[in-house]
Write an enzyme that holds these catalytic residues in place. Structure first.
Site, PDB file in Angstrom:
ATOM      1  N   LYS A  21       0.819  -1.211   0.000  1.00  0.00           N
ATOM      2  CA  LYS A  21       0.000   0.000   0.000  1.00  0.00           C
ATOM      3  C   LYS A  21       0.858   1.269   0.000  1.00  0.00           C
ATOM      4  O   LYS A  21       0.580   2.222  -0.724  1.00  0.00           O
ATOM      5  CB  LYS A  21      -0.880  -0.079   1.251  1.00  0.00           C
ATOM      6  CG  LYS A  21      -1.658   1.129   1.613  1.00  0.00           C
ATOM      7  CD  LYS A  21      -2.722   0.766   2.625  1.00  0.00           C
ATOM      8  CE  LYS A  21      -2.318   0.994   4.065  1.00  0.00           C
ATOM      9  NZ  LYS A  21      -2.269   2.397   4.470  1.00  0.00           N
ATOM     10  N   SER A 166       8.479  10.032  11.354  1.00  0.00           N
ATOM     11  CA  SER A 166       7.305   9.736  10.536  1.00  0.00           C
ATOM     12  C   SER A 166       7.652   9.870   9.053  1.00  0.00           C
ATOM     13  O   SER A 166       8.091  10.933   8.599  1.00  0.00           O
ATOM     14  CB  SER A 166       6.170  10.712  10.883  1.00  0.00           C
ATOM     15  OG  SER A 166       5.240  10.780   9.821  1.00  0.00           O
ATOM     16  N   ASP A 314       3.601  -0.448  11.728  1.00  0.00           N
ATOM     17  CA  ASP A 314       2.297  -0.999  11.337  1.00  0.00           C
ATOM     18  C   ASP A 314       2.133  -2.454  11.778  1.00  0.00           C
ATOM     19  O   ASP A 314       1.020  -2.982  11.760  1.00  0.00           O
ATOM     20  CB  ASP A 314       2.119  -0.884   9.820  1.00  0.00           C
ATOM     21  CG  ASP A 314       1.974   0.574   9.398  1.00  0.00           C
ATOM     22  OD1 ASP A 314       1.613   1.405  10.247  1.00  0.00           O
ATOM     23  OD2 ASP A 314       2.245   0.875   8.225  1.00  0.00           O
ATOM     24  N   LYS A 341      -2.853   6.537  14.854  1.00  0.00           N
ATOM     25  CA  LYS A 341      -3.118   5.795  13.618  1.00  0.00           C
ATOM     26  C   LYS A 341      -4.623   5.777  13.349  1.00  0.00           C
ATOM     27  O   LYS A 341      -5.353   6.581  13.898  1.00  0.00           O
ATOM     28  CB  LYS A 341      -2.526   4.388  13.731  1.00  0.00           C
ATOM     29  CG  LYS A 341      -1.009   4.390  13.916  1.00  0.00           C
ATOM     30  CD  LYS A 341      -0.316   5.019  12.720  1.00  0.00           C
ATOM     31  CE  LYS A 341       1.177   5.130  12.914  1.00  0.00           C
ATOM     32  NZ  LYS A 341       1.833   5.853  11.849  1.00  0.00           N
ATOM     33  N   ARG A 345      -4.125   2.754  18.542  1.00  0.00           N
ATOM     34  CA  ARG A 345      -3.838   1.304  18.478  1.00  0.00           C
ATOM     35  C   ARG A 345      -3.300   0.758  19.787  1.00  0.00           C
ATOM     36  O   ARG A 345      -3.378  -0.456  20.007  1.00  0.00           O
ATOM     37  CB  ARG A 345      -2.878   1.008  17.323  1.00  0.00           C
ATOM     38  CG  ARG A 345      -3.571   1.130  15.984  1.00  0.00           C
ATOM     39  CD  ARG A 345      -2.701   0.677  14.826  1.00  0.00           C
ATOM     40  NE  ARG A 345      -3.473   0.731  13.593  1.00  0.00           N
ATOM     41  CZ  ARG A 345      -2.954   0.908  12.381  1.00  0.00           C
ATOM     42  NH1 ARG A 345      -1.645   1.032  12.233  1.00  0.00           N
ATOM     43  NH2 ARG A 345      -3.741   0.933  11.318  1.00  0.00           N
TER      44      ARG A 345
END
Ligand code: S3P
Length: 430
Positions: A21, A166, A314, A341, A345
């Site tokens: 992705k 990031s 992730d 996120k 999470r």
């Protein structure tokens, strides 16, 4: 959609992973910026990558697909136009943050909006450096989307030290930098995923422990001619599933194994996971690709610290699932970014684990997980919170339950992995 998970005795088979992705979305956005047409093979059908294509279409790119290839005729850096001033970034933080950089650099008036979950994600981190670059962004209260982007001042190149590791923030600033005569420099002390640098061929200087990445108008934006590799983030679910169930074996013939993405591979191996990595090669692009094979294993606990977090960000929810079956206590620290996120999470995975009967202690920036290799998980009802990675992590945990579990809002998996539920069925029935 509610998915019912009946625990299987074992899990076996071969999985063709969905295409990556992160790389897919970048290939679409960078193809928009290129003067030459791009040909991208294996572009995924997942929701976020589809959003990227819709967005570049709104900005003037022509997208056509044939067989397993899409052709994108971009506008070039200076040809971007906008017919309707509002662009819907759907659920995708990557699209919103990277597109904000492009729009800011191009200086066209656009509003970037997103769905409910994206509308709760922090954008101040990109608003601040873009303001230094001469761009005015109006946001909802608290720096949240929608973002109304206007540039009335002259473009200003900047030297920017990343306050958080990031890749989305790094990419946003570098993409805006592509429109400046003078180089914009981004300095990172903990390397996050490097797809933007690699795919655009940006100069990266190593200075001690830091990377200094530069972009400017002098960078010729290459057409995106590549085959998108399998998504390592999708592979991680099966690496954990294959490890925690007895008598199991899963093969994934093509997974991207870019070192800035696959710290989870090393973490799982450190935990004692039996993972073979074969045939590393570069398939139709710069990204390394490997065949992965996982077999059942006894897992040891692990500590994951802040320097490993960006390269496993992730995969952390599903690594927490692996930790629930390790022989002792595991700790994750320095993972405060997980709160920002598609859901918080840290809270979400804690609730999933606790609903299954796992003892978890929460910290501001991490979790402590009490593992037990023999444990039976309590069958439970889990809610994905519309977060794809939480839906899939809850499913993997439920494979070790003492009965049938349910996952609501399970359709969220399609954001990155539309084939996840059929793949799970095929692995549990072979
Ligand atoms: C991404 C970067 C990461 C990751 C996200 C995709 C990207 O976010 O969590 O799923 O494609 O650059 P951050 O850069 O905000 O950590």
């Amino acid at each position: 959609m509610i998915k019912k998970i009946t625990p299987p005795d074992r899990i076996r088979g071969t999985i063709i992973l969905p295409a990556d992705k992160s790389i897919a979305q970048r290939s679409a956005l960078f193809a928009l910026l290129s003067e030459e047409p791009s040909h991208i093979t294996n572009y995924p059908a997942a929701e976020d990558p589809k959003t990227a294509l819709a967005c570049i279409g709104q900005l003037g790119a022509k997208v056509a697909s044939k067989d397993n290839m899409i052709r994108i005729e971009g506008t070039g850096r200076d040809g971007i136009t906008v017919s309707d001033g509002v662009i819907d970034c759907g659920n995708s933080g990557t699209v919103m943050r990277l597109l904000a950089g492009i729009i800011a650099g191009a200086g066209i008036p656009v509003t970037l909006a997103g769905d409910e979950s994206l509308s709760r994600r922090p954008m101040k981190r990109i608003i601040d450096p873009l303001a230094q670059m001469g761009v005015d962004i109006r946001s909802a209260e608290g720096g949240l989307p929608p973002l109304e982007i206007r540039r009335e001042r002259a473009f200003q190149s900047i030297r920017f030290r990343l306050p958080v590791a990031s890749a989305q923030l790094k990419s946003c600033v570098l993409l805006a930098g592509l429109f400046g005569e003078e180089p914009t420099q981004v300095i990172e002390s903990v390397a996050s995923r490097n797809h933007t640098e690699t795919m655009l061929g940006l100069p990266v200087q190593r200075n001690g422990n830091e990377n200094i990445i530069s972009s400017s108008r002098a960078v010729a934006i290459p057409p995106q001619n590549l085959e998108i590799p399998g998504d390592f983030s999708a592979a991680a679910f099966w690496l954990v599933a294959g490890s925690i169930l007895d008598d199991s074996e899963i093969v994934m013939p093509s997974a991207g194994v870019n070192p800035t993405r696959c710290a989870a591979l090393h973490i799982l191996r450190r935990m004692g996971a039996d993972i073979e990595i074969d045939m590393v090669h570069h398939a139709g692009g710069m990204e390394p690709v490997a065949a992965l094979r996982v077999r059942s294993a006894k897992l040891r606990p692990a500590d994951i610290h802040h320097d490993e977090i960006p390269n496993a960000i992730d995969e952390l929810p599903v690594l927490c699932v692996a930790m629930a079956f390790a022989d002792g206590i595991s700790r994750i620290t320095g993972a405060g970014e997980l709160r920002f996120k598609e859901s918080d999470r840290l809270v979400a995975i804690q609730q999933v684990l606790e609903a299954g009967g796992v003892r978890v202690e929460a910290h501001e920036e991490g979790l402590t997980i009490h593992g037990d290799p023999k444990r039976k998980i309590r069958a439970a009802h889990h809610d994905s919170r519309h977060d794809h990675r939480i839906a899939m992590s809850a499913a993997i945990l439920s494979l070790r339950a003492d009965g049938m579990s349910e996952i609501s809002n399970a359709e969220a998996a399609a954001v990155s992995y539309p084939e996840f539920w059929p793949h799970l069925d095929s692995l549990t029935h072979s």
